[in-house]
Design a protein around this motif. Structure first.
Motif, PDB file in Angstrom:
ATOM      1  N   PHE A 165     100.943 -24.380  42.947  1.00 41.55           N
ATOM      2  CA  PHE A 165     101.480 -24.060  41.711  1.00 41.55           C
ATOM      3  C   PHE A 165     100.727 -24.140  40.478  1.00 41.55           C
ATOM      4  O   PHE A 165     100.800 -23.326  39.756  1.00 41.55           O
ATOM      5  CB  PHE A 165     102.582 -25.218  41.364  1.00 41.55           C
ATOM      6  N   ILE A 166      99.791 -25.091  40.365  1.00 43.10           N
ATOM      7  CA  ILE A 166      99.012 -25.375  39.192  1.00 43.10           C
ATOM      8  C   ILE A 166      97.869 -23.985  39.052  1.00 43.10           C
ATOM      9  O   ILE A 166      98.074 -23.373  37.995  1.00 43.10           O
ATOM     10  CB  ILE A 166      97.909 -26.413  39.185  1.00 43.10           C
ATOM     11  N   GLY A 167      97.587 -23.365  40.355  1.00 39.24           N
ATOM     12  CA  GLY A 167      96.572 -22.251  40.441  1.00 39.24           C
ATOM     13  C   GLY A 167      97.244 -20.949  39.819  1.00 39.24           C
ATOM     14  O   GLY A 167      96.824 -20.175  39.141  1.00 39.24           O
ATOM     15  N   ALA A 168      98.494 -21.233  40.263  1.00 37.52           N
ATOM     16  CA  ALA A 168      99.119 -19.699  40.129  1.00 37.52           C
ATOM     17  C   ALA A 168      99.527 -19.417  38.937  1.00 37.52           C
ATOM     18  O   ALA A 168      99.661 -18.297  38.546  1.00 37.52           O
ATOM     19  CB  ALA A 168     100.477 -19.710  41.215  1.00 37.52           C
ATOM     20  N   VAL A 169     100.021 -20.604  38.099  1.00 31.48           N
ATOM     21  CA  VAL A 169     100.093 -20.326  36.814  1.00 31.48           C
ATOM     22  C   VAL A 169      99.211 -19.682  35.929  1.00 31.48           C
ATOM     23  O   VAL A 169      99.264 -18.659  35.140  1.00 31.48           O
ATOM     24  CB  VAL A 169     100.465 -21.695  35.870  1.00 31.48           C
ATOM     25  N   GLN A 170      97.692 -19.969  36.276  1.00 31.59           N
ATOM     26  CA  GLN A 170      96.847 -19.177  35.664  1.00 31.59           C
ATOM     27  C   GLN A 170      96.418 -17.901  36.450  1.00 31.59           C
ATOM     28  O   GLN A 170      96.255 -16.784  35.649  1.00 31.59           O
ATOM     29  CB  GLN A 170      95.470 -19.995  35.909  1.00 31.59           C
ATOM     30  N   LEU A 171      96.347 -17.799  37.668  1.00 29.22           N
ATOM     31  CA  LEU A 171      95.864 -16.542  38.127  1.00 29.22           C
ATOM     32  C   LEU A 171      96.938 -15.507  38.147  1.00 29.22           C
ATOM     33  O   LEU A 171      96.655 -14.487  38.059  1.00 29.22           O
ATOM     34  CB  LEU A 171      95.891 -16.861  39.820  1.00 29.22           C
ATOM     35  N   GLN A 172      98.251 -15.922  37.843  1.00 28.03           N
ATOM     36  CA  GLN A 172      99.405 -14.942  37.721  1.00 28.03           C
ATOM     37  C   GLN A 172      99.272 -13.943  36.673  1.00 28.03           C
ATOM     38  O   GLN A 172      99.521 -12.630  36.490  1.00 28.03           O
ATOM     39  CB  GLN A 172     100.685 -15.397  37.693  1.00 28.03           C
ATOM     40  N   ALA A 173      98.656 -14.637  35.640  1.00 30.39           N
ATOM     41  CA  ALA A 173      98.280 -13.808  34.217  1.00 30.39           C
ATOM     42  C   ALA A 173      97.355 -12.807  34.442  1.00 30.39           C
ATOM     43  O   ALA A 173      97.312 -11.826  33.858  1.00 30.39           O
ATOM     44  CB  ALA A 173      97.781 -14.907  33.195  1.00 30.39           C
ATOM     45  N   PHE A 174      96.488 -13.024  35.558  1.00 29.78           N
ATOM     46  CA  PHE A 174      95.545 -11.756  35.773  1.00 29.78           C
ATOM     47  C   PHE A 174      95.838 -10.905  37.090  1.00 29.78           C
ATOM     48  O   PHE A 174      95.061 -10.176  37.560  1.00 29.78           O
ATOM     49  CB  PHE A 174      94.156 -12.394  36.042  1.00 29.78           C
ATOM     50  N   GLY A 175      96.974 -11.244  37.672  1.00 27.05           N
ATOM     51  CA  GLY A 175      97.707 -10.491  38.587  1.00 27.05           C
ATOM     52  C   GLY A 175      96.902 -10.828  40.133  1.00 27.05           C
ATOM     53  O   GLY A 175      96.696  -9.810  40.779  1.00 27.05           O
ATOM     54  N   ALA A 176      96.190 -12.100  39.998  1.00 29.56           N
ATOM     55  CA  ALA A 176      95.528 -12.407  41.022  1.00 29.56           C
ATOM     56  C   ALA A 176      96.113 -13.648  41.799  1.00 29.56           C
ATOM     57  O   ALA A 176      95.371 -14.481  42.366  1.00 29.56           O
ATOM     58  CB  ALA A 176      93.969 -12.935  40.475  1.00 29.56           C
ATOM     59  N   GLU A 177      97.282 -13.409  42.337  1.00 31.56           N
ATOM     60  CA  GLU A 177      98.209 -14.549  43.090  1.00 31.56           C
ATOM     61  C   GLU A 177      97.383 -14.867  44.190  1.00 31.56           C
ATOM     62  O   GLU A 177      97.508 -16.000  44.802  1.00 31.56           O
ATOM     63  CB  GLU A 177      99.446 -14.244  42.986  1.00 31.56           C
ATOM     64  N   ILE A 178      96.658 -13.859  44.950  1.00 39.05           N
ATOM     65  CA  ILE A 178      96.162 -13.865  46.284  1.00 39.05           C
ATOM     66  C   ILE A 178      95.154 -14.904  46.327  1.00 39.05           C
ATOM     67  O   ILE A 178      94.879 -15.600  47.329  1.00 39.05           O
ATOM     68  CB  ILE A 178      95.593 -12.550  46.673  1.00 39.05           C
ATOM     69  N   TYR A 179      94.470 -15.217  45.205  1.00 38.41           N
ATOM     70  CA  TYR A 179      93.629 -16.302  45.074  1.00 38.41           C
ATOM     71  C   TYR A 179      94.119 -17.604  45.088  1.00 38.41           C
ATOM     72  O   TYR A 179      93.239 -18.272  45.150  1.00 38.41           O
ATOM     73  CB  TYR A 179      92.404 -16.049  43.958  1.00 38.41           C
ATOM     74  N   ILE A 180      95.461 -17.859  45.022  1.00 41.96           N
ATOM     75  CA  ILE A 180      95.895 -19.265  45.335  1.00 41.96           C
ATOM     76  C   ILE A 180      95.472 -19.637  46.874  1.00 41.96           C
ATOM     77  O   ILE A 180      95.174 -20.726  47.060  1.00 41.96           O
ATOM     78  CB  ILE A 180      97.390 -19.165  45.596  1.00 41.96           C
ATOM     79  N   ALA A 181      95.127 -18.601  47.856  1.00 43.57           N
ATOM     80  CA  ALA A 181      94.582 -19.063  49.120  1.00 43.57           C
ATOM     81  C   ALA A 181      93.295 -19.624  48.941  1.00 43.57           C
ATOM     82  O   ALA A 181      92.904 -20.715  49.614  1.00 43.57           O
ATOM     83  CB  ALA A 181      94.613 -17.874  49.973  1.00 43.57           C
ATOM     84  N   ASP A 182      92.458 -19.077  48.260  1.00 39.75           N
ATOM     85  CA  ASP A 182      91.162 -19.422  47.907  1.00 39.75           C
ATOM     86  C   ASP A 182      91.157 -20.955  47.377  1.00 39.75           C
ATOM     87  O   ASP A 182      90.367 -21.846  47.695  1.00 39.75           O
ATOM     88  CB  ASP A 182      90.357 -18.619  47.080  1.00 39.75           C
TER      89      ASP A 182
END
Lengths: 243, 385
Positions: B196-213
């Protein structure tokens, strides 16, 4: 008395009179301490009644039972002093809980109780700083906190040298004579049994019931039960049948 | 004598003060129980009379009229005795109830023990010095204990260590299988939180896939081991310290020593081995559960497919991360075991001491875990692991 389905003692019947020094005696493992735990409200008997001043202890409501038990003081085998509290705090706690005395009044009373057991001046000491005999005496001071009518002692001499044991016996007699307290003692120490006991019950582990009731000195002279006779005369018991 | 109970007390203390010639007489009468009179102070008139010059030649206490009494009477008489001693006036006790005079004698038979006065609080410099010395002693004790455990381990490797294999199996179960439930819950939630924490930032760049990383690397490299260590410190470490502390209090440890058995071999070694062996196993499990926690968020909230998530996790996962995670895990396991067993063995012989040892075991373990984590992170960075 039983632990689950295992019966420890059955068919016990005896009366403790006001002013008695009543000894619960018998060999190791016969259930002496367990009997005392029943009498001081820690364990409910599997069957039967324990009547205290006309009131059946275990048939009374919990509040009534607590009120009855406040008329008793208990000294445990290990003294059971609260290790995180000073002696003064140990003795003061029952008074703080059950009287409306002021802190200054409680301090005076604590000093008196500790003086009565020969521990004057040790109010600020912690249990860990005391010898075994001193801890036992501090346990008595705590048991005396509410001026009990009946005092229970579980193996008061356990772990003490003979001289300290005799001093403790003397103290018990003094308290009984001067405070008018009834004393119930759990012990297998013969000098204590014969030296200060005025009434007794003998529990037998084999028979799992009482073998004798009465003045231990008289039992030593007249009791024909071989197990009781052997116990009171430090003899090996002969082959005996259970009653 | 009866136990005093809360209730109304009579305001008037049942005592009369009279002066006959140069003698002051106190006549006690009535009910002198705590519930009636509390703990009465000597009458003001008496205190005044004792303060005047010349003082009375004697203070006579007549107790014939006392009907009922308990500790209240004794405390009152002791106060009178003290007052008389301070004023230099002898106290004469007459016709006290049976037992009261004797109890007074007993209470005064043993003079109060003169205890050494409490030490004054040390100054800041002294306190800092004492603290530094205590830390030094602690460090030395830890090193000494570590040495004993290493020697015991050496004995074990040579087949000479004396402990019960059944104990080792029991501790393996306590440290491992029994902890699975709490490890599952905590690490799943940690994976979920990280996602959740990572997704908040990654979503801004359309990079939700990097949640897995993010979740994968964090769980495998750090969080799996760290969270498992914290759980084991609070659960198994505390239990070990309490067990050993109680054994110390019951003289069970002394009994082993007198039997010629090393308590470190018999008691500490199986516990240390159980924790050191179980910690990496639980950590691997925690890593997987944490990754599942992250996947749950990525799949259900951010619309990433399971295949995408696990392919991404696999692609980013290098052996280095796993090796680093395992080094953390073994180190943490050893530190928890050593700290908790040391605190248990150092415990005093009473109930409070066992409680203190348990608390101290958890605090020491967590401090050591965090310090070791920081040190290892710097070292791994330096050696590019």
């Amino acid at each position: 008395m039983a632990y689950g389905s295992r019966v420890i003692q059955r068919d016990l019947s005896f009366t403790i009179l006001r002013g008695d020094i009543f000894v619960i005696m018998g060999g190791s493992g016969c259930g002496k301490s367990t009997l005392m735990r029943h009498m001081i409200g820690l364990k409910r008997p599997a069957a039967g009644r324990i009547v205290f001043d006309g009131v059946s202890l275990w048939e009374a409501e919990a509040e009534e039972r607590a009120r009855l038990l406040r008329r008793a003081g208990v000294t445990y085998q290990s003294a059971a002093l609260w290790s995180s509290m000073t002696l003064a705090e140990n003795v003061a706690l029952p008074m703080e809980l059950y009287t409306d005395l002021s802190p200054a009044e409680i301090r005076e009373l604590v000093a008196l109780k500790l003086a009565l057991v020969g521990l004057a001046g040790l109010e600020d000491a912690y249990p860990a700083e005391l010898s075994g005999g001193m801890r036992k005496r501090a346990g008595i001071a705590r048991a005396l906190a509410l001026d009990p009518e009946i005092l229970f002692f579980d193996e008061p001499s356990a772990g003490l040298d003979p001289i300290t044991s005799r001093r403790l016996d003397d103290l018990i007699v003094e308290l009984r004579e001067n405070l008018g307290t009834t004393v119930v003692l759990v012990t297998h120490e013969l000098p204590t049994v014969l030296g200060i006991g005025t009434n007794s019950v003998f529990l037998d582990a084999e028979a799992r019931t009482q073998r004798a009731v009465g003045d231990p000195k008289r039992l030593a002279e007249t009791c024909r039960d071989p197990v009781v006779h052997a116990f009171l005369h430090r003899e090996e018991p002969a082959e005996v049948s259970t009653p | 004598m009866a136990a005093s109970t809360p209730g109304a007390r009579s305001a008037r203390v049942p005592v009369e003060v009279t002066t006959v010639g140069n003698t002051v007489a106190l006549r006690l009468h009535g009910d002198w129980r705590l519930e009636r009179v509390g703990s009465p102070a000597p009458p003001a008139e008496l205190t005044r009379r004792l303060g005047t010059a010349p003082p009375p030649s004697a203070l006579v206490v007549e107790g014939a009229g006392v009907e009922r009494w308990d500790s209240a009477l004794l405390v009152f008489l002791l106060r009178l005795l003290r007052l008389g001693e301070e004023a230099g006036v002898p106290l004469v006790l007459r016709d006290l109830p049976d037992g009261a005079a004797r109890l007074l004698e007993i209470a005064r038979a043993v003079p109060p023990v003169q205890r050494r006065g409490r030490r004054t609080a040390p100054g800041p410099l002294q306190a800092a010095g004492a603290h530094a010395l205590a830390l030094w002693r602690e460090a030395m004790a830890f090193l000494e204990f570590l040495g004993e455990v290493v020697l015991a381990l050496g004995a074990f490797l040579r087949g000479r260590a004396r402990f019960r294999r059944a104990d080792l199996l029991l501790f393996l179960q306590q440290a491992g299988v029994d902890a699975l439930g709490i490890v599952t819950l905590i690490t799943f939630l940690v994976g979920l939180i990280l996602a959740f924490i990572g997704a908040v930032q990654l979503q801004a760049f359309g990079a939700e896939i990097y949640i897995a990383d993010l979740v994968g690397i964090a769980m495998v490299r750090q969080m799996g081991g760290l969270m498992t260590a914290v759980i084991l410190a609070g659960r198994t470490g505390a239990a070990f310290a309490a067990q050993l502390g109680a054994m110390n209090a019951n003289e069970e440890v002394d009994a082993l020593r007198t039997l010629g058995v090393s308590p470190v071999e018999f008691l500490v070694l199986p516990r240390v081995m159980a924790l050191v062996l179980m910690m990496p196993v639980l950590t691997v499990y925690a890593m997987l559960v944490g990754i599942l926690g992250g996947a749950a968020v990525a799949i259900t909230v951010f619309g990433i497919t399971p295949m995408e998530y696990f392919y991404e996790t696999q692609s980013v996962m290098a052996t280095d991360h796993f090796v680093a995670g395992m080094i953390y895990a073994v180190t943490f396991g050893a530190l928890i075991a050593l700290a908790s067993c040391l605190r248990g063995m150092q415990s005093g012989r009473d109930a409070a001491a066992v409680g203190e040892a348990t608390t101290s075991a958890v605090v020491t373990s967590i401090v050591l875990i965090v310090v070791a984590d920081a040190v290892l992170t710097v070292v791994f960075d330096a050696i590019d692991l």
